[in-house]
Design an enzyme around this catalytic site. Structure first.
Site, PDB file in Angstrom:
ATOM      1  N   ASN A   1       0.867  -1.179   0.000  1.00  0.00           N
ATOM      2  CA  ASN A   1       0.000   0.000   0.000  1.00  0.00           C
ATOM      3  C   ASN A   1       0.909   1.235   0.000  1.00  0.00           C
ATOM      4  O   ASN A   1       1.491   1.578   1.032  1.00  0.00           O
ATOM      5  CB  ASN A   1      -0.898  -0.030   1.246  1.00  0.00           C
ATOM      6  CG  ASN A   1      -1.751   1.220   1.381  1.00  0.00           C
ATOM      7  OD1 ASN A   1      -1.783   2.067   0.484  1.00  0.00           O
ATOM      8  ND2 ASN A   1      -2.447   1.348   2.507  1.00  0.00           N
ATOM      9  N   TRP A   2       1.016   1.855  -1.161  1.00  0.00           N
ATOM     10  CA  TRP A   2       1.944   2.984  -1.282  1.00  0.00           C
ATOM     11  C   TRP A   2       1.370   4.270  -0.698  1.00  0.00           C
ATOM     12  O   TRP A   2       2.060   5.296  -0.629  1.00  0.00           O
ATOM     13  CB  TRP A   2       2.312   3.205  -2.756  1.00  0.00           C
ATOM     14  CG  TRP A   2       3.076   2.060  -3.373  1.00  0.00           C
ATOM     15  CD1 TRP A   2       3.497   0.900  -2.733  1.00  0.00           C
ATOM     16  CD2 TRP A   2       3.526   1.934  -4.730  1.00  0.00           C
ATOM     17  NE1 TRP A   2       4.170   0.085  -3.620  1.00  0.00           N
ATOM     18  CE2 TRP A   2       4.199   0.698  -4.857  1.00  0.00           C
ATOM     19  CE3 TRP A   2       3.421   2.759  -5.846  1.00  0.00           C
ATOM     20  CZ2 TRP A   2       4.768   0.265  -6.060  1.00  0.00           C
ATOM     21  CZ3 TRP A   2       3.987   2.337  -7.059  1.00  0.00           C
ATOM     22  CH2 TRP A   2       4.654   1.100  -7.147  1.00  0.00           C
ATOM     23  N   LYS A   3       0.118   4.254  -0.313  1.00  0.00           N
ATOM     24  CA  LYS A   3      -0.543   5.440   0.259  1.00  0.00           C
ATOM     25  C   LYS A   3      -0.305   6.664  -0.642  1.00  0.00           C
ATOM     26  O   LYS A   3      -0.299   6.525  -1.860  1.00  0.00           O
ATOM     27  CB  LYS A   3      -0.086   5.643   1.713  1.00  0.00           C
ATOM     28  CG  LYS A   3      -0.287   4.359   2.544  1.00  0.00           C
ATOM     29  CD  LYS A   3      -0.099   4.552   4.014  1.00  0.00           C
ATOM     30  CE  LYS A   3      -0.275   3.187   4.720  1.00  0.00           C
ATOM     31  NZ  LYS A   3      -0.136   3.278   6.160  1.00  0.00           N
TER      32      LYS A   3
ATOM     33  N   HIS B   1      -9.473   1.119   5.078  1.00  0.00           N
ATOM     34  CA  HIS B   1      -8.175   1.277   5.736  1.00  0.00           C
ATOM     35  C   HIS B   1      -8.347   2.182   6.953  1.00  0.00           C
ATOM     36  O   HIS B   1      -9.180   3.100   6.943  1.00  0.00           O
ATOM     37  CB  HIS B   1      -7.154   1.887   4.761  1.00  0.00           C
ATOM     38  CG  HIS B   1      -5.765   1.843   5.311  1.00  0.00           C
ATOM     39  ND1 HIS B   1      -5.305   2.778   6.199  1.00  0.00           N
ATOM     40  CD2 HIS B   1      -4.762   0.955   5.134  1.00  0.00           C
ATOM     41  CE1 HIS B   1      -4.055   2.463   6.543  1.00  0.00           C
ATOM     42  NE2 HIS B   1      -3.712   1.363   5.910  1.00  0.00           N
TER      43      HIS B   1
ATOM     44  N   GLU C   1      -6.736   4.598   8.000  1.00  0.00           N
ATOM     45  CA  GLU C   1      -6.587   6.032   7.732  1.00  0.00           C
ATOM     46  C   GLU C   1      -7.877   6.609   7.158  1.00  0.00           C
ATOM     47  O   GLU C   1      -8.226   7.761   7.419  1.00  0.00           O
ATOM     48  CB  GLU C   1      -5.378   6.252   6.800  1.00  0.00           C
ATOM     49  CG  GLU C   1      -4.074   6.057   7.577  1.00  0.00           C
ATOM     50  CD  GLU C   1      -2.957   5.383   6.807  1.00  0.00           C
ATOM     51  OE1 GLU C   1      -2.981   5.388   5.565  1.00  0.00           O
ATOM     52  OE2 GLU C   1      -2.044   4.840   7.477  1.00  0.00           O
TER      53      GLU C   1
ATOM     54  N   GLU D   1      -5.048  -4.829  10.719  1.00  0.00           N
ATOM     55  CA  GLU D   1      -4.041  -3.787  10.872  1.00  0.00           C
ATOM     56  C   GLU D   1      -4.291  -3.023  12.169  1.00  0.00           C
ATOM     57  O   GLU D   1      -5.095  -2.077  12.193  1.00  0.00           O
ATOM     58  CB  GLU D   1      -4.100  -2.806   9.695  1.00  0.00           C
ATOM     59  CG  GLU D   1      -3.822  -3.434   8.341  1.00  0.00           C
ATOM     60  CD  GLU D   1      -3.257  -2.418   7.347  1.00  0.00           C
ATOM     61  OE1 GLU D   1      -2.183  -2.692   6.813  1.00  0.00           O
ATOM     62  OE2 GLU D   1      -3.865  -1.362   7.144  1.00  0.00           O
TER      63      GLU D   1
ATOM     64  N   GLY E   1       2.772   2.405  10.697  1.00  0.00           N
ATOM     65  CA  GLY E   1       3.718   3.506  10.510  1.00  0.00           C
ATOM     66  C   GLY E   1       4.458   3.913  11.766  1.00  0.00           C
ATOM     67  O   GLY E   1       5.061   4.983  11.813  1.00  0.00           O
TER      68      GLY E   1
ATOM     69  N   SER F   1       3.766  -1.983  10.310  1.00  0.00           N
ATOM     70  CA  SER F   1       5.215  -2.045  10.530  1.00  0.00           C
ATOM     71  C   SER F   1       5.843  -3.379  10.133  1.00  0.00           C
ATOM     72  O   SER F   1       6.792  -3.841  10.777  1.00  0.00           O
ATOM     73  CB  SER F   1       5.553  -1.683  11.991  1.00  0.00           C
ATOM     74  OG  SER F   1       5.176  -0.336  12.255  1.00  0.00           O
TER      75      SER F   1
ATOM     76  N   GLY G   1       2.996  -1.135   4.257  1.00  0.00           N
ATOM     77  CA  GLY G   1       3.023   0.289   3.935  1.00  0.00           C
ATOM     78  C   GLY G   1       4.446   0.731   3.627  1.00  0.00           C
ATOM     79  O   GLY G   1       4.967   0.506   2.531  1.00  0.00           O
ATOM     80  N   GLY G   2       5.113   1.303   4.609  1.00  0.00           N
ATOM     81  CA  GLY G   2       6.441   1.905   4.429  1.00  0.00           C
ATOM     82  C   GLY G   2       7.433   1.015   3.695  1.00  0.00           C
ATOM     83  O   GLY G   2       8.118   1.468   2.759  1.00  0.00           O
TER      84      GLY G   2
HETATM   85  P1  13P Z   1       3.180   0.464   7.626  1.00  0.00           P
HETATM   86  O1  13P Z   1       3.679  -0.847   7.008  1.00  0.00           O
HETATM   87  O2  13P Z   1       3.907   1.665   7.102  1.00  0.00           O
HETATM   88  O3  13P Z   1       3.105   0.378   9.110  1.00  0.00           O
HETATM   89  O4  13P Z   1       1.664   0.650   7.098  1.00  0.00           O
HETATM   90  C1  13P Z   1       0.799  -0.420   7.181  1.00  0.00           C
HETATM   91  C2  13P Z   1      -0.423  -0.102   6.430  1.00  0.00           C
HETATM   92  O5  13P Z   1      -1.192   0.779   6.818  1.00  0.00           O
HETATM   93  C3  13P Z   1      -0.681  -0.843   5.193  1.00  0.00           C
HETATM   94  O6  13P Z   1      -1.976  -0.633   4.725  1.00  0.00           O
END
Ligand code: 13P
Length: 253
Positions: free
Chosen positions: A10-12, A96, A98, A168, A174, A214, A235-236
């Site tokens: 997920n590149w956000k 998600h 967020e 999640e 993050g 993470s 994510g990251g």
């Molecule tokens: P991180 O891997 O950056 O913690 O993000 C997880 C995430 O929200 C994937 O959708």
């Protein structure tokens, strides 16, 4: 039944167009020949087309980070399931944390999107997870159940088998604070139990549950060794061409 692992990035809202293209090229090259795992990248919507073009004839699928439940019309700024299919998406991340916490999406909103995605033939990756306060108050199972049952209300057994769930925990997203294998394993097992209660053991056995929060190339193998953890939503680390392919490989080693 052994579920096929599924690793998605997920590149956000984190890449430019050229970064997105460079990243997908590097990932594609690094996972060429890898088998036994489903893989997807979910770039920002405006770059779906460009990233999709790089994925032609590749085993990596394309996913979107969100969509709207209506098929078309006066919904300024929104994207429909048909539009996502049109640019080559197979997956769409829905609910998600967020979107739930920053943009105010409710379980009802997510549920409408899940139905629209399934009806269109997209595979929804439905996210659930508790905040730190909710975990501290021992409400994890209640919150996850509320989100799971609320987001999948009215979804039939046949449809449920096609859904991917991503657990999640919000406190792990993050933050660098990854859930331990025991913490994640416990919630995944309880989700499996909810699925079995609702859809029966045979369907519950087919639904993949990713862990997200993470995940790195260093902790992925441990997490993925847990029987109810069927993949990762990253994510990251999915933005790093040196890390994401290693996470994918950890799912099949
Ligand atoms: P991180 O891997 O950056 O913690 O993000 C997880 C995430 O929200 C994937 O959708």
């Amino acid at each position: 039944m052994v579920r096929r692992p599924f690793i998605a990035g997920n590149w956000k809202m984190n890449t430019t167009r050229s970064e997105a293209v460079q990243l997908v090229r590097a990932v594609r090259e690094a996972v060429a020949g890898v088998e036994g795992v489903d893989m997807a990248v979910c770039p920002p919507s405006v770059y779906l087309d460009a990233v999709g073009a790089e994925l032609k004839d590749s085993a990596i699928a394309l996913g979107a980070q969100n969509m709207y439940h209506q098929a078309k019309g006066a919904f300024t700024g929104e994207l429909s399931a048909a539009m996502l299919l049109d640019v080559g998406c197979q997956y769409v991340i829905l609910g998600h944390s967020e979107r739930r916490h920053i943009l105010g999406e409710s379980n009802e909103d997510v549920c409408r999107k899940v139905h629209a995605a399934l009806a269109a033939g997209l595979t929804p990756i439905v996210c659930v997870g508790e905040t730190k306060d909710e975990r501290d108050a021992k409400k994890t199972t209640d919150i996850v159940a509320e989100q799971f049952f609320g987001s999948l209300a009215g979804v039939s057994s046949d449809q449920a088998a096609r859904v991917v769930i991503a657990y999640e925990p919000v406190w792990a997203i993050g933050t660098g604070v990854v859930a331990t294998v025991d913490e994640a394993g416990e919630v995944h097992a309880s989700l499996r139990g909810m699925m079995a209660g609702r859809y029966g053991a045979a369907i519950a056995d087919q639904i993949r549950i990713q862990y997200g929060g993470s995940v790195t190339d260093e902790n992925a193998a441990d997490l993925l060794s847990v029987s109810d953890i069927d993949g990762a939503l990253v994510g990251g680390a999915s933005l790093k061409a040196g890390s994401f392919p290693k996470i994918i490989r950890a799912a099949v080693s």
